[in-house]
Design a protein around this motif. Structure first.
Motif, PDB file in Angstrom:
ATOM      1  N   PHE A 158       0.852  -1.192   0.000  1.00 43.57           N
ATOM      2  CA  PHE A 158       0.000   0.000   0.000  1.00 43.57           C
ATOM      3  C   PHE A 158       0.881   1.233   0.000  1.00 43.57           C
ATOM      4  CE2 PHE A 158       0.198  -1.411   4.511  1.00 43.57           C
ATOM      5  CZ  PHE A 158       0.802  -0.312   5.098  1.00 43.57           C
ATOM      6  N   LEU A 159       0.306   2.347  -0.438  1.00 43.09           N
ATOM      7  CA  LEU A 159       0.967   3.647  -0.404  1.00 43.09           C
ATOM      8  C   LEU A 159       0.063   4.598   0.366  1.00 43.09           C
ATOM      9  CD1 LEU A 159       2.222   4.040  -4.109  1.00 43.09           C
ATOM     10  CD2 LEU A 159       3.569   3.343  -2.111  1.00 43.09           C
ATOM     11  N   ASN A 160       0.524   5.054   1.522  1.00 44.39           N
ATOM     12  CA  ASN A 160      -0.242   6.045   2.281  1.00 44.39           C
ATOM     13  C   ASN A 160       0.678   6.738   3.289  1.00 44.39           C
ATOM     14  OD1 ASN A 160      -0.125   4.407   4.694  1.00 44.39           O
ATOM     15  ND2 ASN A 160      -1.834   3.200   3.895  1.00 44.39           N
ATOM     16  N   SER A 161       0.105   7.652   4.056  1.00 44.79           N
ATOM     17  CA  SER A 161       0.892   8.500   4.957  1.00 44.79           C
ATOM     18  C   SER A 161       1.472   7.751   6.147  1.00 44.79           C
ATOM     19  CB  SER A 161       0.015   9.648   5.464  1.00 44.79           C
ATOM     20  OG  SER A 161      -1.117   9.128   6.142  1.00 44.79           O
ATOM     21  N   SER A 162       1.065   6.504   6.381  1.00 45.67           N
ATOM     22  CA  SER A 162       1.595   5.764   7.531  1.00 45.67           C
ATOM     23  C   SER A 162       3.007   5.232   7.269  1.00 45.67           C
ATOM     24  CB  SER A 162       0.671   4.593   7.883  1.00 45.67           C
ATOM     25  OG  SER A 162       0.754   3.568   6.911  1.00 45.67           O
ATOM     26  N   LEU A 163       3.439   5.268   6.001  1.00 43.78           N
ATOM     27  CA  LEU A 163       4.755   4.732   5.647  1.00 43.78           C
ATOM     28  C   LEU A 163       5.847   5.780   5.843  1.00 43.78           C
ATOM     29  CD1 LEU A 163       3.805   2.942   2.284  1.00 43.78           C
ATOM     30  CD2 LEU A 163       4.228   1.834   4.480  1.00 43.78           C
ATOM     31  N   SER A 164       7.018   5.335   6.262  1.00 37.98           N
ATOM     32  CA  SER A 164       8.187   6.221   6.283  1.00 37.98           C
ATOM     33  C   SER A 164       8.620   6.454   4.835  1.00 37.98           C
ATOM     34  CB  SER A 164       9.321   5.574   7.070  1.00 37.98           C
ATOM     35  OG  SER A 164       9.793   4.420   6.386  1.00 37.98           O
ATOM     36  N   SER A 165       9.454   7.458   4.624  1.00 42.30           N
ATOM     37  CA  SER A 165       9.895   7.749   3.251  1.00 42.30           C
ATOM     38  C   SER A 165      10.645   6.554   2.662  1.00 42.30           C
ATOM     39  CB  SER A 165      10.781   8.996   3.223  1.00 42.30           C
ATOM     40  OG  SER A 165      11.914   8.827   4.064  1.00 42.30           O
ATOM     41  N   GLY A 166      11.417   5.835   3.506  1.00 40.71           N
ATOM     42  CA  GLY A 166      12.143   4.659   3.024  1.00 40.71           C
ATOM     43  C   GLY A 166      11.203   3.545   2.601  1.00 40.71           C
ATOM     44  N   GLU A 167      10.164   3.299   3.418  1.00 41.57           N
ATOM     45  CA  GLU A 167       9.184   2.257   3.089  1.00 41.57           C
ATOM     46  C   GLU A 167       8.404   2.624   1.829  1.00 41.57           C
ATOM     47  OE1 GLU A 167       7.998   0.599   7.551  1.00 41.57           O
ATOM     48  OE2 GLU A 167       7.156   2.493   6.834  1.00 41.57           O
ATOM     49  N   TYR A 168       8.068   3.910   1.719  1.00 44.26           N
ATOM     50  CA  TYR A 168       7.315   4.385   0.558  1.00 44.26           C
ATOM     51  C   TYR A 168       8.128   4.159  -0.718  1.00 44.26           C
ATOM     52  CZ  TYR A 168       3.878   7.376  -1.838  1.00 44.26           C
ATOM     53  OH  TYR A 168       2.888   7.850  -2.664  1.00 44.26           O
ATOM     54  N   ASN A 169       9.401   4.566  -0.685  1.00 45.00           N
ATOM     55  CA  ASN A 169      10.268   4.424  -1.864  1.00 45.00           C
ATOM     56  C   ASN A 169      10.502   2.954  -2.204  1.00 45.00           C
ATOM     57  OD1 ASN A 169      10.504   7.193  -2.152  1.00 45.00           O
ATOM     58  ND2 ASN A 169      12.337   7.312  -0.854  1.00 45.00           N
ATOM     59  N   ARG A 170      10.586   2.115  -1.173  1.00 42.45           N
ATOM     60  CA  ARG A 170      10.762   0.675  -1.410  1.00 42.45           C
ATOM     61  C   ARG A 170       9.566   0.107  -2.158  1.00 42.45           C
ATOM     62  NH1 ARG A 170       8.374  -3.220   1.182  1.00 42.45           N
ATOM     63  NH2 ARG A 170       9.127  -5.375   1.038  1.00 42.45           N
ATOM     64  N   ASN A 171       8.358   0.487  -1.721  1.00 47.21           N
ATOM     65  CA  ASN A 171       7.152  -0.003  -2.388  1.00 47.21           C
ATOM     66  C   ASN A 171       7.047   0.503  -3.823  1.00 47.21           C
ATOM     67  OD1 ASN A 171       6.464  -1.359  -0.077  1.00 47.21           O
ATOM     68  ND2 ASN A 171       4.822   0.025   0.551  1.00 47.21           N
ATOM     69  N   VAL A 172       7.454   1.754  -4.037  1.00 48.80           N
ATOM     70  CA  VAL A 172       7.441   2.306  -5.399  1.00 48.80           C
ATOM     71  C   VAL A 172       8.405   1.521  -6.291  1.00 48.80           C
ATOM     72  CG1 VAL A 172       8.083   4.313  -6.795  1.00 48.80           C
ATOM     73  CG2 VAL A 172       6.686   4.622  -4.742  1.00 48.80           C
ATOM     74  N   SER A 173       9.577   1.174  -5.756  1.00 44.77           N
ATOM     75  CA  SER A 173      10.560   0.392  -6.534  1.00 44.77           C
ATOM     76  C   SER A 173      10.007  -0.979  -6.891  1.00 44.77           C
ATOM     77  CB  SER A 173      11.861   0.230  -5.736  1.00 44.77           C
ATOM     78  OG  SER A 173      12.458   1.466  -5.508  1.00 44.77           O
ATOM     79  N   LEU A 174       9.334  -1.607  -5.929  1.00 45.76           N
ATOM     80  CA  LEU A 174       8.729  -2.918  -6.200  1.00 45.76           C
ATOM     81  C   LEU A 174       7.664  -2.816  -7.287  1.00 45.76           C
ATOM     82  CD1 LEU A 174       8.319  -4.244  -2.533  1.00 45.76           C
ATOM     83  CD2 LEU A 174       9.868  -5.157  -4.273  1.00 45.76           C
ATOM     84  N   LEU A 175       6.903  -1.738  -7.262  1.00 51.80           N
ATOM     85  CA  LEU A 175       5.867  -1.532  -8.276  1.00 51.80           C
ATOM     86  C   LEU A 175       6.495  -1.318  -9.650  1.00 51.80           C
ATOM     87  CD1 LEU A 175       3.514   0.777  -6.177  1.00 51.80           C
ATOM     88  CD2 LEU A 175       2.803  -1.366  -7.258  1.00 51.80           C
ATOM     89  N   ARG A 176       7.530  -0.495  -9.698  1.00 52.27           N
ATOM     90  CA  ARG A 176       8.194  -0.242 -10.986  1.00 52.27           C
ATOM     91  C   ARG A 176       8.843  -1.507 -11.534  1.00 52.27           C
ATOM     92  NH1 ARG A 176       8.271   5.067 -12.257  1.00 52.27           N
ATOM     93  NH2 ARG A 176       8.286   6.626 -10.571  1.00 52.27           N
ATOM     94  N   GLY A 177       9.277  -2.381 -10.619  1.00 49.93           N
ATOM     95  CA  GLY A 177       9.935  -3.613 -11.056  1.00 49.93           C
ATOM     96  C   GLY A 177       8.971  -4.701 -11.496  1.00 49.93           C
TER      97      GLY A 177
END
Length: 728
Positions: free
Chosen positions: A86-105
């Protein structure tokens, strides 16, 4: 593709069978048909988009209104071995970027986010670079201003549909009246043919409404009947939540509060404690619960009157999601209506009108003496032919020994008349019982002929009598001010032309009727398995139900699986969970069984139902008819058994299939009396025109084929639709 759907259902989710309509919805989504699904809370909505998500090549984007809902879904999917983020405000910037990388991959199958996050430029830029196969809108009733939880952001989702035009759109909700359903379809531009509506009837929920007298005492009386059970108590206000929490805590209950006045950290901690079974009871405002998928909630208490039926239905829907019995208790008081009306009257005209309509429908439900499910299901547009559901207070009340209460009625109603029909119940009782209160003396009501003529009854008894007079239509209570007015029916009572029957004493609430009879499983083994589950859940920092729900542990303690292969036959045990947790649970079951010389129990095949057994059950008539037919009874057998016409049997079978059940069709075609060529022609016409209406099909044959014949062939057509191979 059909095999792939069934394989996914079993291997990933551990289920052997679909619930009603799941298979049809999944098939429609996989055909890339935009789909609206209205299914009851706990009815299995999530699978309707999760299985297609695992089969589609691209990403499924799930629009979800709450962070707690996203977190819960992702935790459960991760435990199943499914790649979801998921992507939302509860994630730290590191967790958010990690999820974005997984999505792009391209490693992720499902992405959960709120509409506000979806409309952010960086999210739109991210998604534009990814293949989106499905756009799923969860809690779709938020789209409609006629819904109880309207969110303007949801209204803008039509813009996203055009942005990702190749993605199938799926709208899901559990609480939508016909008007809300229409609004959703029009907003998203859905075709009527792609709408699936399951029954709103949650058959495992015991519904009980009790007149509120001493709410705290009533609550603790109830809680003593459900020891060690998980439950939610809903209150109207934050102050009420805090007071009840302190009182229950003082009585030694495992309890925590939840409302918007607490800090976000405290709310999150309390919710997590409840979800992880560290706390048994949550006392909350309606701010708590949406998206909470804790399956072992055994009771929901409404300490105060909810605002509308949608809210009530959604809140009780958080109980019994594992399919086991759960108790839903509402403490009803006319004083609570005034609190709700106070806030309704602060709304704008249009909103006030809608809120009043919702409240009136709720009062009709609360005051009915018929089966509770009739007004509840009718509200959601569902025809209800239940005579006795067997799982609500009214249906289990049995025959009450009523007495003649005409004289108390004449006294009370006469006092209402003599005080000018401008006072409420409490004032009338004070006059009848000879009170010298300031209000009675101010209006000179001590001089009335009805003053002091009702001392034979206590205040509590008079309140109980007054409720009966309202329910019987002898008087009405103004919903704004609580004042009482007489009806035309009253004057027949004054003239002794009508006898009023009722009860002087309020019946003591029996909370035990909501309890399910003891299951035939090994409770000691169940407790050992539950402790192991809790240990694994704490170790993995997830709720216990993410490991296995109670139903899975109950089956383990019933069938005693003693091999990895047998474990896979248990409900809710898929390949991933068997691999993760099988060794630990077998490590408890095997020694337990060896020590007691318990052999593995095979699942018991269902025995063929006898008509007399089904007839005496409390199921809806169309379900009884369908099960009789499937067990080998002919249409003529059923006609004789119930003394009904053939057309009634055919209508029941139609409702049975339409509710999502399968029907054995080998005997159906033999009921047809027209030629094989005509049958083929009629079935072809059903394919072209659909089965919802018979008249267009009848018109196609100039009325030469009887409606009973068309009803038989419609059933054949529908069964073929349900069971046919899915082609892509």
């Amino acid at each position: 593709m059909t095999d792939q759907i069934k394989t996914t259902l079993k291997s990933v989710f551990g289920y052997d069978e679909f619930r009603p309509l799941q298979k049809e919805i999944i098939a429609n989504v996989l055909k890339k048909n935009d789909t609206m699904a209205i299914m009851p809370t706990g009815g299995g909505k999530s699978l309707c988009y999760q299985i297609p998500a695992l089969i589609f090549d691209g990403l499924t984007v799930v629009i979800s209104p709450l962070i707690s809902l996203m977190k819960d879904q992702v935790e459960q999917l991760t435990a199943l071995g499914v790649k979801a983020v998921f992507l939302n405000s509860s994630l730290s910037s590191g967790e958010y970027n990690r999820n974005v990388s997984l999505l792009r991959g391209g490693d992720i199958k499902m992405l959960y986010l709120a509409p506000e996050t979806l409309f952010m430029p960086r999210t739109m830029e991210l998604l534009s670079s990814i293949q989106i196969d499905s756009l799923t809108i969860d809690e779709a009733h938020c789209i409609s201003e006629w819904g109880h939880d309207f969110r303007p952001e949801y209204r803008k989702l039509i813009e996203i549909r055009s942005r990702f035009s190749s993605a199938v759109c799926v709208a899901l909700t559990a609480t939508a009246t016909p008007r809300v359903q229409k609004d959703i379809k029009e907003s998203l531009k859905f075709a009527d043919s792609n709408e699936f509506i399951a029954s709103f009837n949650r058959e495992n929920l015991f519904l009980q409404i009790v007149p509120k007298s001493n709410a705290f005492l009533q609550t603790t009386d109830f809680l003593r009947t459900v020891p060690d059970s998980s439950g939610i108590i809903y209150c109207f206000s934050r102050r009420q939540v805090d007071e009840l929490y302190e009182d229950l805590k003082g009585e030694g209950y495992s309890v925590r509060p939840y409302h918007a006045g607490l800090s976000s950290d405290e709310r999150m901690q309390n919710q997590e404690s409840f979800i992880k079974d560290d706390t048994q009871i949550i006392v909350a405002t309606i701010a708590f619960g949406m998206g909470i998928n804790k399956p072992n909630i055994r009771f929901v208490i409404h300490y105060d009157l909810p605002k509308n039926i949608e809210g009530y239905y959604q809140e009780i829907g958080r109980a019994g999601r594992d399919g086991l019995r759960a108790h839903c208790l509402l403490l009803f008081s006319y004083a609570d209506i005034q609190k709700i009306k106070y806030f309704i009257n602060k709304k704008e005209d249009h909103e006030r009108r809608i809120a009043n309509m919702h409240l009136d429908a709720l009062l009709r439900f609360a005051e009915t003496t018929d089966c509770r499910r009739i007004p509840l299901l009718n509200y959601f547009g569902e025809d209800c032919d239940i005579e006795n559901c067997g799982i609500c207070d009214n249906c289990l009340a049995g025959k009450r020994e009523l007495m003649d209460i005409s004289i108390p009625a004449q006294k009370f109603l006469s006092c209402v008349k003599r005080t000018g029909e401008t006072f409420g119940v409490n004032h009338i009782i004070e006059v009848l019982r000879g009170s010298k209160s300031q209000k009675v003396l101010k209006y000179g009501h001590e001089k009335l002929s009805t003053y002091d003529i009702g001392k034979e009854f206590s205040k509590k008894q008079w309140f109980h009598l007054a409720r009966q007079f309202i329910q019987q239509g002898l008087m009405v209570q103004d919903s704004d001010y609580g004042t009482l007015q007489l009806t035309k029916k009253t004057y027949a009572v004054f003239r002794n032309e009508e006898t009023v029957m009722g009860l002087i004493e309020e019946e003591k609430a029996d909370y035990s009727k909501g309890k399910e009879s003891a299951k035939d499983y090994d409770t000691a083994l169940f407790e050992s398995l539950r402790k192991e589950r809790k240990s694994l859940a704490d170790e993995g920092n997830v709720p216990p139900y993410v490991i296995f729900p109670d139903r899975t542990l109950i089956e383990m303690a019933t069938f005693f699986p003693q091999s990895a292969e047998s474990l896979l036959g248990i409900h809710g045990v898929g390949k991933e969970k068997a691999k993760k947790y099988g060794e630990q649970f077998l490590g408890i079951i095997l020694p337990y069984c060896n020590e007691r010389q318990i052999e593995e129990h095979p699942a018991i095949a269902p025995k063929k139902a006898r008509p007399s057994e089904l007839k005496s059950s409390q199921k809806q008539r169309h379900i009884i008819t369908g099960e009789l037919f499937n067990s080998g009874s002919s249409i003529n057998d059923i006609m004789e058994e119930f003394g009904i016409k053939q057309t009634t049997v055919l209508d029941h079978l139609y409702k049975y299939i339409d509710a999502g059940y399968s029907l054995e069709t080998q005997n159906l075609m033999s009921q047809s009396t027209i030629s094989p060529e005509q049958r083929a022609s009629v079935l072809k016409t059903f394919n072209e025109l659909g089965h919802e209406l018979l008249k267009p099909v009848s018109d196609a044959f100039d009325g030469q084929i009887s409606y009973e014949e068309l009803k038989i062939l419609r059933l054949c057509h529908m069964c073929k639709d349900v069971d046919k191979e899915i082609q892509f």
